[in-house]
Design a protein around this motif. Structure first.
Motif, PDB file in Angstrom:
ATOM      1  N   VAL A  26       0.888  -1.149   0.000  1.00  0.00           N
ATOM      2  CA  VAL A  26       0.000   0.000   0.000  1.00  0.00           C
ATOM      3  C   VAL A  26       0.928   1.200   0.000  1.00  0.00           C
ATOM      4  CG1 VAL A  26      -1.693   1.347   1.297  1.00  0.00           C
ATOM      5  CG2 VAL A  26      -1.924  -1.149   1.143  1.00  0.00           C
ATOM      6  N   PRO A  27       0.802   2.138  -0.945  1.00  0.00           N
ATOM      7  CA  PRO A  27       1.781   3.215  -1.070  1.00  0.00           C
ATOM      8  C   PRO A  27       1.805   4.126   0.150  1.00  0.00           C
ATOM      9  CG  PRO A  27      -0.124   3.629  -2.469  1.00  0.00           C
ATOM     10  CD  PRO A  27      -0.280   2.239  -1.943  1.00  0.00           C
ATOM     11  N   GLY A  28       2.980   4.687   0.416  1.00  0.00           N
ATOM     12  CA  GLY A  28       3.142   5.616   1.530  1.00  0.00           C
ATOM     13  C   GLY A  28       4.226   6.629   1.216  1.00  0.00           C
ATOM     14  N   GLU A  29       4.065   7.845   1.745  1.00  0.00           N
ATOM     15  CA  GLU A  29       5.013   8.898   1.400  1.00  0.00           C
ATOM     16  C   GLU A  29       6.399   8.638   1.945  1.00  0.00           C
ATOM     17  OE1 GLU A  29       2.921  10.464   5.180  1.00  0.00           O
ATOM     18  OE2 GLU A  29       2.495   9.161   3.462  1.00  0.00           O
ATOM     19  N   HIS A  51      -5.211  -2.864   1.226  1.00  0.00           N
ATOM     20  CA  HIS A  51      -4.900  -2.925   2.658  1.00  0.00           C
ATOM     21  C   HIS A  51      -3.574  -3.648   2.815  1.00  0.00           C
ATOM     22  CE1 HIS A  51      -5.150  -4.154   6.917  1.00  0.00           C
ATOM     23  NE2 HIS A  51      -5.987  -3.144   7.071  1.00  0.00           N
ATOM     24  N   GLU A  52      -2.777  -3.200   3.768  1.00  0.00           N
ATOM     25  CA  GLU A  52      -1.463  -3.815   3.965  1.00  0.00           C
ATOM     26  C   GLU A  52      -1.553  -5.297   4.320  1.00  0.00           C
ATOM     27  OE1 GLU A  52      -0.916   0.595   4.851  1.00  0.00           O
ATOM     28  OE2 GLU A  52      -2.386  -0.948   5.420  1.00  0.00           O
ATOM     29  N   GLY A  53      -2.613  -5.683   5.048  1.00  0.00           N
ATOM     30  CA  GLY A  53      -2.783  -7.099   5.351  1.00  0.00           C
ATOM     31  C   GLY A  53      -2.944  -7.915   4.083  1.00  0.00           C
ATOM     32  N   MET A  73       5.766  -4.118   1.010  1.00  0.00           N
ATOM     33  CA  MET A  73       6.211  -2.796   1.438  1.00  0.00           C
ATOM     34  C   MET A  73       5.044  -2.063   2.092  1.00  0.00           C
ATOM     35  SD  MET A  73       8.600  -1.559  -1.776  1.00  0.00           S
ATOM     36  CE  MET A  73       7.208  -1.125  -2.806  1.00  0.00           C
ATOM     37  N   ALA A  74       5.379  -1.241   3.085  1.00  0.00           N
ATOM     38  CA  ALA A  74       4.363  -0.440   3.770  1.00  0.00           C
ATOM     39  C   ALA A  74       5.044   0.741   4.421  1.00  0.00           C
ATOM     40  CB  ALA A  74       3.603  -1.269   4.802  1.00  0.00           C
ATOM     41  N   ASN A  82      -0.454  -2.931  10.167  1.00  0.00           N
ATOM     42  CA  ASN A  82      -1.407  -3.646   9.316  1.00  0.00           C
ATOM     43  C   ASN A  82      -0.756  -4.815   8.597  1.00  0.00           C
ATOM     44  OD1 ASN A  82      -3.620  -2.064   9.941  1.00  0.00           O
ATOM     45  ND2 ASN A  82      -3.397  -0.717   8.170  1.00  0.00           N
ATOM     46  N   LEU A  83       0.525  -4.660   8.275  1.00  0.00           N
ATOM     47  CA  LEU A  83       1.263  -5.693   7.558  1.00  0.00           C
ATOM     48  C   LEU A  83       1.638  -6.865   8.461  1.00  0.00           C
ATOM     49  CD1 LEU A  83       2.431  -5.519   4.525  1.00  0.00           C
ATOM     50  CD2 LEU A  83       4.632  -5.216   5.636  1.00  0.00           C
ATOM     51  N   ALA A  84       1.565  -6.657   9.767  1.00  0.00           N
ATOM     52  CA  ALA A  84       2.095  -7.636  10.723  1.00  0.00           C
ATOM     53  C   ALA A  84       1.457  -9.010  10.592  1.00  0.00           C
ATOM     54  CB  ALA A  84       1.923  -7.107  12.149  1.00  0.00           C
TER      55      ALA A  84
END
Length: 553
Positions: A26-29, A51-53, A73-74, A82-84
């Protein structure tokens, strides 16, 4: 290769060297420089999830399907949290994964900066290795090391924290060569010990796990089992480790497994565990192997040996290398009757009558239709839930690399897992199985499948409840229903709103027609299967559980 470049560009070059074709995010700055470097890559495609999940599950399934690291990537603490779930899944499932997490600017660290979390510490317990990249010149060293650790020994996830200012820094980078994963093998003395122990056996059994799959050892496992005529049990959610239609396959050690499988594991006098950590579910709450049984445990990880049971023989080895050496064993297999009886009992369990309600769709019939309609090389993914009991019990996995399921029991895995698997193998049919509870957790990834044109087939078994938890609730607190009932959701309508062709099946005839339409489609398809809420599991109804509870009390 030695060249002046940015940290972000160096990371991408390292990924290209490892032949990574897809990354999920999920893109992030905080890590925009890395995304921008991927934009220039001719070899890597970025898949932006909802969603990162979902992104993490896609990366996990991609890693399982390709048998090399999935990349996710997150951004910072919120995206990482969320990726955890996917990182934990990869850890328990022994899936190679490399995770890149954007981090706050180095100058803002320790001030509770925006979304700041000490990421390498946060993930330390559920990752093989965590590191924060602080020195631009060390980028290739640490990224190569991340890919090496993810794949070496027992595979698993590695988390790399990337401060946003460091990503933009330039340095002279020394990149390469690609990671060469070591394959330890048994010594001749260890093989002789195995030969002696098996030579004294009367009722041996092989428990084969994910280590066999990770090392591409399925063919050698068949060859070894056939040479010594030893029955094979697949560990939890590793059914494709051995052809299920083979005369030596005697079942799957999972949730709600057949009595014949329990008896095989209980009655064996020698257990040869290959590439399995002997998990809680595989060992049926650590009941097997017993102290009376002689255990030969072969695993690539030192720490796995002895964690559950101290083995008579413990061998640290890659499963494929071990099987090659074990094929040199020459003993007279005097357990022919034992092997035949284990397969015969398993086949009898396969034929048992389930007494499914005539007014509802027959779940066994659904699995039979999948067996008949899907091509032999089709990949099946599944979510957590009791519906999977029918798949695990009655679908016959005949070929390797055709099943992907989370041993961690993570809900929401099925659909994004299917997307990851389909991107890894676009030539294969990929079908996901989910319950209504799990599907709602990652339903948004239907839009991801549409946006990238990933034609997966998603089955949703809808009984309007968290079925597995409801089952346990009825076992321990009968008729005290709280928190497990769900509203009925028209998944067909929701799916169509997300751009996906959808069908609803109330009967087995309707399901057959729906799966035929799905297989003919070149777009994502959802099939909602309306199931009997009373039939809470493969063997029990809510009524039967309540009756057992009353008798027990």
């Amino acid at each position: 290769m030695t060249k002046l470049m940015s940290v972000a560009d160096a990371i991408v070059k390292c990924m290209e060297l490892e032949t990574i074709s897809h990354v999920f995010c999920v893109p992030g700055e905080s890590y925009l420089p890395l995304m921008d470097s991927i934009y220039d890559s001719q070899h890597i495609k970025l898949i932006s999830a909802r969603h990162e999940g979902g992104a993490a599950f896609m990366a996990d399934a991609y890693g399982k399907a390709m048998r090399k690291p999935g990349v996710a990537m997150a951004t910072r603490g919120v995206g990482g949290a969320n990726l955890a779930i996917g990182i934990h899944t990869a850890y328990q499932d022994s899936t190679p994964m490399v995770v890149f997490l954007g981090q706050v600017h180095s100058k803002f660290r320790g001030r509770e900066g925006f979304q700041e979390v000490d990421l390498d510490q946060f993930f330390g317990h559920i990752a093989k290795w965590t590191v924060e990249l602080k020195d631009a010149e060390r980028t290739p060293e640490l990224i190569h090391r991340a890919f090496r650790i993810a794949q070496s020994g027992r595979p698993g996830p590695v988390v790399v924290s990337l401060p946003e200012d460091v990503l933009r820094e330039e340095a002279v980078m020394n990149i390469g060569p690609p990671v060469d994963v070591p394959s330890p093998r048994p010594t001749s003395e260890e093989v002789e010990k195995v030969e002696r122990l098996l030579g004294d056996a009367e009722r041996p059994v092989i428990i084969a796990g994910g280590g066999v799959i990770a090392s591409h050892g399925e063919r050698l496992l068949v060859e070894f089992a056939e040479k010594l005529h030893i029955p094979v049990v697949a560990s939890f959610r590793r059914q494709d480790v051995f052809p299920n239609n083979h005369r030596l396959y005697v079942g799957h050690a999972g949730l709600g497994t057949f009595p014949s499988v329990i008896n095989t594991m209980k009655e064996a006098d020698v257990v040869l565990a290959i590439g399995t950590r002997l998990s809680e579910i595989t060992t049926q709450d650590y009941r097997f192997p017993t102290t009376e049984q002689r255990l030969i445990h072969i695993d690539i990880d030192y720490d796995t040996l002895g964690k559950v049971r101290n083995p008579q023989i413990g061998i640290v080895s890659d499963a494929t290398s071990a099987l090659k050496e074990l094929l040199t064993i020459n003993i007279d297999a005097l357990w022919g009757d034992w092997t035949k009886s284990r397969r015969s009992d398993y086949e009898q369990d396969m034929l048992k009558d389930l007494n499914e309600d005539e007014d509802w769709i027959k779940m066994r019939g659904v699995i039979q239709t999948l067996q008949e309609k899907l091509p032999k090389g089709a990949i099946i993914t599944n979510d957590a839930g009791n519906f999977a009991g029918w798949l695990h019990s009655f679908y016959c996995f005949e070929k390797p690399n055709t099943y992907i399921g989370p041993t961690s029991g993570a809900m929401g895995y099925g659909l994004p897992g299917a997307i990851g698997a389909k991107l890894a193998h676009p030539d294969k049919v990929v079908v996901s199985l989910s319950g209504d509870g799990g599907f709602m957790m990652t339903i948004q990834e239907l839009e991801t499948a549409v946006r990238y044109g990933v034609p997966v087939i998603a089955l949703i078994f809808n009984n309007s409840m968290y079925g597995t938890i409801r089952m346990h609730q009825e076992m321990h607190y009968p008729e005290r229903v709280i928190g497990t009932e769900l509203n009925h959701v028209d998944f067909a309508k929701v799916s169509e709103a997300l751009g996906v062709k959808a069908f609803r099946a109330k009967t087995n005839v309707e399901f057959t027609k729906a799966i035929e339409h799905a297989l003919a489609s070149d777009s994502p398809v959802v099939i909602e299967v309306l199931t009997n809420p009373e039939q809470i599991s493969l063997n029990d109804t809510i009524h039967s559980i309540r009756q057992k509870s009353k008798q027990h009390n």
